[in-house]
Write a protein that holds these residues in place. Structure first.
Motif, PDB file in Angstrom:
ATOM      1  N   UNK A  66       1.531   3.172   2.527  1.00 27.07           N
ATOM      2  CA  UNK A  66       0.906   3.502   1.186  1.00 27.07           C
ATOM      3  C   UNK A  66       1.478   2.553   0.116  1.00 27.07           C
ATOM      4  N   UNK A  67       2.756   2.648   0.046  1.00 27.94           N
ATOM      5  CA  UNK A  67       3.456   1.981  -1.002  1.00 27.94           C
ATOM      6  C   UNK A  67       3.318   0.101  -0.821  1.00 27.94           C
ATOM      7  N   UNK A  80      14.442   9.115   1.351  1.00 27.04           N
ATOM      8  CA  UNK A  80      13.641   7.994   1.696  1.00 27.04           C
ATOM      9  C   UNK A  80      12.594   7.694   0.922  1.00 27.04           C
ATOM     10  N   UNK A 113       5.940   4.567  -9.411  1.00 24.91           N
ATOM     11  CA  UNK A 113       5.482   5.555  -8.704  1.00 24.91           C
ATOM     12  C   UNK A 113       5.920   6.941  -8.455  1.00 24.91           C
ATOM     13  N   UNK A 141      -0.665  -0.290  -2.060  1.00 28.48           N
ATOM     14  CA  UNK A 141      -0.668   0.019  -3.664  1.00 28.48           C
ATOM     15  C   UNK A 141       0.211  -1.358  -4.291  1.00 28.48           C
ATOM     16  N   UNK A 142       1.207  -1.704  -3.709  1.00 25.20           N
ATOM     17  CA  UNK A 142       2.031  -2.521  -4.158  1.00 25.20           C
ATOM     18  C   UNK A 142       1.097  -4.094  -4.279  1.00 25.20           C
ATOM     19  N   UNK A 163      11.740   3.966  -0.435  1.00 32.51           N
ATOM     20  CA  UNK A 163      10.113   3.285  -0.475  1.00 32.51           C
ATOM     21  C   UNK A 163       9.837   3.148  -1.527  1.00 32.51           C
ATOM     22  N   UNK A 204      -2.064  -3.935  -4.657  1.00 27.11           N
ATOM     23  CA  UNK A 204      -3.160  -3.567  -5.280  1.00 27.11           C
ATOM     24  C   UNK A 204      -4.587  -3.121  -4.743  1.00 27.11           C
ATOM     25  N   UNK A 210       1.225   5.176 -10.308  1.00 25.16           N
ATOM     26  CA  UNK A 210       0.836   5.319  -9.233  1.00 25.16           C
ATOM     27  C   UNK A 210       1.270   6.545  -8.335  1.00 25.16           C
ATOM     28  N   UNK A 243       7.723   8.710   6.609  1.00 26.13           N
ATOM     29  CA  UNK A 243       8.185   7.329   6.047  1.00 26.13           C
ATOM     30  C   UNK A 243       7.153   6.219   6.512  1.00 26.13           C
ATOM     31  N   UNK A 246       7.798  14.617   8.187  1.00 23.41           N
ATOM     32  CA  UNK A 246       9.126  14.683   9.113  1.00 23.41           C
ATOM     33  C   UNK A 246       9.686  15.901   8.796  1.00 23.41           C
ATOM     34  N   UNK A 249       2.946   0.025 -12.747  1.00 22.78           N
ATOM     35  CA  UNK A 249       3.565  -0.114 -11.296  1.00 22.78           C
ATOM     36  C   UNK A 249       4.961   0.707 -11.230  1.00 22.78           C
ATOM     37  N   UNK A 262       2.301   8.236  -4.763  1.00 25.85           N
ATOM     38  CA  UNK A 262       2.552   8.206  -3.177  1.00 25.85           C
ATOM     39  C   UNK A 262       2.163   9.706  -2.687  1.00 25.85           C
ATOM     40  N   UNK A 293       8.627  -1.413   3.394  1.00 27.85           N
ATOM     41  CA  UNK A 293       7.656  -1.664   2.548  1.00 27.85           C
ATOM     42  C   UNK A 293       7.427  -3.282   2.536  1.00 27.85           C
ATOM     43  N   UNK A 336       3.883   6.324   6.925  1.00 22.46           N
ATOM     44  CA  UNK A 336       2.833   6.733   6.030  1.00 22.46           C
ATOM     45  C   UNK A 336       2.974   6.104   4.794  1.00 22.46           C
ATOM     46  N   UNK A 337       3.917   6.807   4.189  1.00 20.99           N
ATOM     47  CA  UNK A 337       4.400   6.645   2.711  1.00 20.99           C
ATOM     48  C   UNK A 337       4.623   5.111   2.569  1.00 20.99           C
ATOM     49  N   UNK A 338       5.270   4.335   3.466  1.00 17.23           N
ATOM     50  CA  UNK A 338       5.664   3.062   3.328  1.00 17.23           C
ATOM     51  C   UNK A 338       4.385   2.246   3.494  1.00 17.23           C
TER      52      UNK A 338
END
Lengths: 314, 314, 314
Positions: B70-71, C102, C53, B74-75, C106, B77, C79, B64, C89, C51, C81, B294, B66-68
């Motif tokens: 990443x999101x 999750x 994901x 990317x959000x 995100x 830009x 995009x 969560x 996890x 936009x 993720x 995020x 890491x991906x959070x």
């Protein structure tokens, strides 16, 4: 030493369609590529290439080379297909050719490969329609590393002619050293070697300088990484002993010419081939080399895509 | 408890240039950041940051966080450089400093790091020119997790003043608990702890409530994950016994105040610290926390890049 | 064999909201999806979806399926993720449901999953609000592989009616074979099987042809990969023996009808189920299948996002 293939005039003039070894590049083509890389260095507003895909296939661990290609690709506006060697069908026994052919079918426009097999690319370029960039093969070639070394020297001295370059360390096991030695000589530099004599092939003996003489001769000290993980011959000396006898320390660096610089492909074994304090010293161009790595890879990518697509001339 | 460094007035006013620990953030700076995060929450049309690169260096497993990040990147830009710890030169023994310096040279504009070494960032911030965001260090700090908890509480109650917060469970081994306890108190909340007494340091004794009293006192029950993988002291009780004595079950949740909520950093050990049926109950804000993760990370990234670049003010 | 669920009329007409098994797709809905995929094949200028994901959760190794989804997603402007199963996890014991929940929190708008558990998706679709695409479950379903086979056959013959299709090899362990057999018959094709009789269930006996008869009957020879890694029953014959008796070699291929083609889901065990020289022969559609894989995945992604968002009609 320049290849004069009369039957391949375009190749000789503008560089090969794939980027595999430095031997394939004429002096002219090398200079053109360096100019392109310098242009990228000078123009932060880069031209994006729309809707083109790159895939980076790294079958050996790497941080800087892989990320440097990635940054170059993104800087050019290329999109990435994220290939992961360790979860790919290669572990089901799929051949490299079938893997790359798959990537081509899926939409890759250019593929960067690092592989531990010498000249892994020979089968690929015969049969595939997309350009291959060699990101390092076995103990053999690593052309983009050579190009970044060349760009760094060119920025420093404006020329290669009569620049004295000492390549010091484990030349026998270094991709960089092999690619660089020939090409630097072709470009007009005077190339010497230094380090443990038992690590030099016989043909290098005539270029060999003891470390004390090397530091006073060099315009560029190209220190190589001791490749512990590749060494088949045991190191006669331990790291401390190596550092004292063959490494570059502050005392020796102080005897270098006023404008002479230190280069290293990184990662550095600090206090083995190079003193910790020299890594970020004024003489060091190590992080400059990394920056230049992105610019030459942009130039290389643009080069092969222009050859391939014929329509990307800026 | 607010740091009043007279010689660092800008830091105290606008928040630090790196995001490392909650202690570095004044109450004012925390409020400003939360407002920014809330702004992102309220404005789905986000402002893209062109041609900036983020790299996420996660030396410990995580989904969560890491991906959070990443999101969030990317959000905004931002572009990503995909660092993979397990295939990087770190396995050749390269230091964290050299790795991050390489990323800086290659073009990273901001680096997010999770590492199991406490305060891994100290050496980095001294010597690097790009901002570092702490994605979790050892058993120490995890500031973006704290910020997301704060944003969630703020959305719920509009204030921190006199909000009763019970942090329940394995406080001793929890990054979240340590970061949160201090900062919540600084913001005006009343902070209590609950759970096995042997897991509390002596300084927490005066805040301790038995679970039965805790559920009736709390506006927010912050349940912590039992960190099986970090536990050095054996759990006296098995999971079932733990759930009955220290976990939150439906019967206890029924005794909470009407507007009281349940939070958890996730992943939840269902039916250990928290009953399965409560995870997605009306009282739960667990998935709201993830969404807020995020937004706060967008705010944090924007914050450090604005400090660094000085020109991204919206 | 068409499901006539009177109480789910919309599903029957326009295809399901998730993409899980071929059984959920009516003949009408399949044709609509194939038309959409063909439209993408015909229009290289693709419409970007801004936009949104996608996350690809591959809990089993794969090159072509994962990268094919990635190319499809990027072609549509989605995009990514970047979920990595082996550092997630999940290794701390988090359930698949909690992981996907999750990702939804995100910001994932669509999730593609490959998992070794049969029908892993049942729990997910009940409780989640984002569409799930099955990238292969256990020995069960692999609908996008079926769709790409269908698109390839449709491009070849313009119809499925009375096309003779022989599925040859390890049908019992093949996801592809199971999904394909039913759906091809529903679409009007004549489906036969060939290969070792001990690998066929009893219900397939009536479709079985010996290899010599199969090659003369087939309009399409769908060769399956021998799944060495899944085989519980030992192969009676070694690879050479298998190739001679049940594989497709040049001699047998020469006896195929003039317009008959060879298909294979890849990766090919060269010279086991299929002769090396046939992989890139004129009859082979193997690399065409890979290209079509990207187009059908674009169509599938667009389909589920349109169902979900209701506003992406081109």
């Amino acid at each position: 030493m320049i290849r004069m293939d009369a039957d391949k005039p375009i190749k000789t003039e503008t560089g090969p369609a794939h980027v595999l070894t430095m031997e394939d590049w004429s002096v002219d083509a090398i200079h053109k590529l360096l100019e392109k890389a310098q242009w990228f260095a000078d123009h932060p507003e880069k031209l994006p290439l729309q809707r083109l895909y790159a895939a980076n296939l790294f079958f050996e661990p790497s941080t800087r080379t892989k990320l440097s290609f990635e940054a170059a690709e993104r800087n050019l506006g290329l999109d990435l297909l994220h290939f992961e060697a360790d979860t790919s069908s290669v572990i089901k026994g799929e051949s490299l050719y079938d893997t790359v052919k798959t990537l081509e079918s899926i939409g890759a426009d250019v593929v960067v490969i690092r592989h531990d097999r010498d000249r892994f690319f020979e089968e690929l370029t015969e049969k595939l329609n997309i350009p291959i960039i060699n990101g390092g093969d076995g103990c053999g070639h690593h052309p983009t590393q050579s190009f970044l070394d060349l760009l760094t020297i060119r920025q420093e001295f404006g020329t290669f002619s009569n620049v004295n370059i000492v390549i010091a360390g484990d030349i026998f096991h270094s991709r960089v050293a092999r690619s660089n030695l020939d090409v630097l000589e072709r470009l007009g530099a005077n190339v010497y070697v230094s380090g443990p004599k038992e690590w030099m092939g016989d043909e290098l003996e005539k270029r060999w300088l003891p470390m004390d003489e090397a530091v006073e001769t060099a315009d560029v000290m190209m220190m190589l990484r001791i490749q512990h993980e590749r060494h088949t011959v045991k190191m006669a000396a331990g790291p401390d002993e190596y550092h004292k006898r063959f490494g570059l320390n502050e005392e020796k660096a102080a005897r270098m010419k006023p404008d002479a610089v230190i280069m290293h492909p990184a990662p550095v074994n600090r206090n083995v081939e190079l003193a910790d304090t020299l890594v970020e010293s004024d003489r060091s161009r190590i992080f400059k080399q990394m920056k230049n790595g992105v610019f030459v890879r942009m130039a290389v990518l643009r080069h092969v895509l222009e050859k391939q697509k014929g329509c990307l001339n800026q």
